[in-house]
Design an enzyme around this catalytic site. Structure first.
Site, PDB file in Angstrom:
ATOM      1  N   TYR A 150      -1.666  -3.038   4.216  1.00 35.84           N
ATOM      2  CA  TYR A 150      -0.673  -2.052   3.783  1.00 35.84           C
ATOM      3  C   TYR A 150      -0.991  -0.717   4.436  1.00 35.84           C
ATOM      4  CZ  TYR A 150       2.060   1.003   0.734  1.00 35.84           C
ATOM      5  OH  TYR A 150       2.942   1.930   0.240  1.00 35.84           O
ATOM      6  N   ASP A 154      -6.881   2.165  10.121  1.00 38.52           N
ATOM      7  CA  ASP A 154      -6.441   2.815   8.891  1.00 38.52           C
ATOM      8  C   ASP A 154      -7.601   2.859   7.902  1.00 38.52           C
ATOM      9  OD1 ASP A 154      -5.324   3.478   6.444  1.00 38.52           O
ATOM     10  OD2 ASP A 154      -3.552   2.220   6.683  1.00 38.52           O
ATOM     11  N   LYS A 203      -6.704   9.807   0.506  1.00 35.61           N
ATOM     12  CA  LYS A 203      -7.479   9.606  -0.723  1.00 35.61           C
ATOM     13  C   LYS A 203      -8.647  10.589  -0.830  1.00 35.61           C
ATOM     14  CE  LYS A 203      -4.981   5.802  -1.354  1.00 35.61           C
ATOM     15  NZ  LYS A 203      -3.849   5.751  -2.269  1.00 35.61           N
TER      16      LYS A 203
END
Length: 440
Positions: A142, A237, A269
């Site tokens: 994702y 990522d 994050k």
């Protein structure tokens, strides 16, 4: 009704599904989502006053625990100077310097506000730099809700059992090649057929959105080799793993030792310390294709927001080796305890680990999970009763079997003991679960 039930009913009349991010709706575990009103250290408190040991940690950012004094002090100080300027601030370069010290592959960094924005910009940059259109991604990885990367995505898409997303055009989907994860042969074949048209391969450094899946030995290094041979870029990522599994993220744990370097990386994050912040970085010659130096345009009024930069600087400054050692040890301790209780209850499972991130996959003891097909084939119906048993015992787990578990440096002996005490009943609940749509 509980206060959370009342709040959810109100939210459903105002927000699609009552939430602003799908997994929060508890769709795959059933029941009413808890509305959280405060957090401190290893704990969160809901609107009904119930306190939970938190194993979500805001999906990663609470590395130091919630409301860490140094992060709060930095943000409070920044608030006193103003909330947003729409101009450059010193803290942007301060945070970029901390990132580059930890991740030498980042020669230049561009701040943005969300992980999706970071991956979207990285993909656009790769296309602009190479002059090619195709992007290779892996099923179950994702990378945010960017149109071209929602095909066979993990995270909320897996949780909701969606094949992709309505609203993504066929033309956009056709510019993405979706391959099975951990399959080097499939990558070689894709490049043999389409190599001159592939701009980049994008991959999670270690997937954590179909549950945690460790890359097979040499897999990421092979991606680096193959892309280099064909003039394509490798985008790694690290929105979830960056500065979470170690000072230099998952590439710092593995890639530097294996001798390969990504062309671009994306972060989110942890880098924002709990506030909305993300970034992309990498080779200077590629990054300088971004405006104002190059022809690839990207802009954002809130990019480099001074509050988020202050939180990020404070977080990375205090994320010492001792912090990572503590989280690593707690992660091993907790995953072993979960596995032992599931074994005791006779529940077939495997522990999926990448650094200090881990997840439990039910019904996979024999084969484990190495790709999205394995993740989807697990006995996911066992998770909902496991989740709700833990919740009733005061432990807040990710509300989806396809998400990673997170710990922080604030998880002390008392917090850990509360988790351990809750595990036997949860394991028994998983053992007696029936294969119903909700599992509850």
């Amino acid at each position: 009704m509980t206060t959370s039930e009342e709040l959810f009913a109100r939210a459903q009349s105002l927000l699609p599904g009552g939430v602003n991010s799908p997994v929060r709706a508890f769709g795959s575990v059933g029941g009413t989502p808890r509305f959280l009103v405060s957090a401190e250290g290893a704990y969160v408190t809901d609107a009904d006053g119930r306190r939970y040991v938190d194993l979500v940690c805001s999906w990663g950012p609470a590395l130091l625990g919630h409301a860490h004094p140094a992060v709060l002090e930095a943000v409070h100080s920044a608030v006193d100077r103003g909330l947003s300027f729409g101009a450059s601030t010193p803290a942007e370069a301060d945070l970029a310097q901390l990132v580059r010290e930890r991740v030498p592959a980042v020669e230049r960094l561009r701040m943005v506000s969300t992980g999706t924005e970071a991956t979207m910009t990285a993909v656009r940059l790769a296309r602009g730099y190479t002059g090619r259109n195709l992007i290779v991604k892996f099923a179950g990885c994702y990378h945010g809700h960017l149109d071209g990367l929602l095909a066979a995505a993990g995270s909320g898409v897996a949780t909701l059992a969606l094949p992709g997303s309505a609203g993504v055009t066929e033309a956009t989907a056709a510019e993405t090649l979706v391959l099975p994860y951990n399959d080097v042969d499939a990558v070689e074949k894709a490049f043999a057929e389409h190599g001159s048209s592939i701009a980049a391969v994008i991959t999670e450094a270690a997937p954590a959105n179909m549950g945690v899946v460790e890359p097979a030995p040499g897999f990421n290094a092979a991606l680096s080799r193959i892309t280099s041979e064909h003039g394509a870029l490798l985008i790694v990522d690290e929105v979830l793993t960056g500065f979470r599994v170690g000072p230099g993220g998952y590439w710092g744990l593995t890639g530097r030792g294996e001798g390969w370097t990504p062309d671009l990386l994306t972060f989110g994050k942890v880098i924002g310390g709990g506030l909305p912040a993300a970034a992309l970085g990498g080779r200077a010659d590629i990054m300088e294709y971004l405006a104002p130096l190059g022809p690839v345009y990207q802009a954002g009024t809130l990019s480099g927001n001074p509050l988020a930069m202050a939180a990020g600087v404070a977080q990375l400054t205090h994320a010492t080796d001792e912090v990572y050692q503590h989280i690593d040890a707690r992660s091993l301790e907790l995953s072993a305890a979960v596995s032992a209780e599931l074994d005791r209850a006779g529940v077939d499972h495997s522990v999926q680990r990448a650094g200090n991130l881990f997840s439990i996959a039910f019904g996979t003891a024999e084969r484990g999970v190495s790709n999205y097909a394995d993740a989807q084939a697990q006995e996911s119906f066992r998770y909902a009763p496991f989740f709700h048993s833990m919740l009733e015992s005061g432990v807040y787990l990710p509300p989806s079997v396809f998400e990673a578990w997170f710990l922080s440096s604030a998880h002390d002996d008392e917090a850990m003991q509360r988790i351990f005490d809750a595990l036997p009943a949860a394991a028994r609940a998983a053992a007696t679960a029936g294969a119903t749509p909700s599992g509850v």
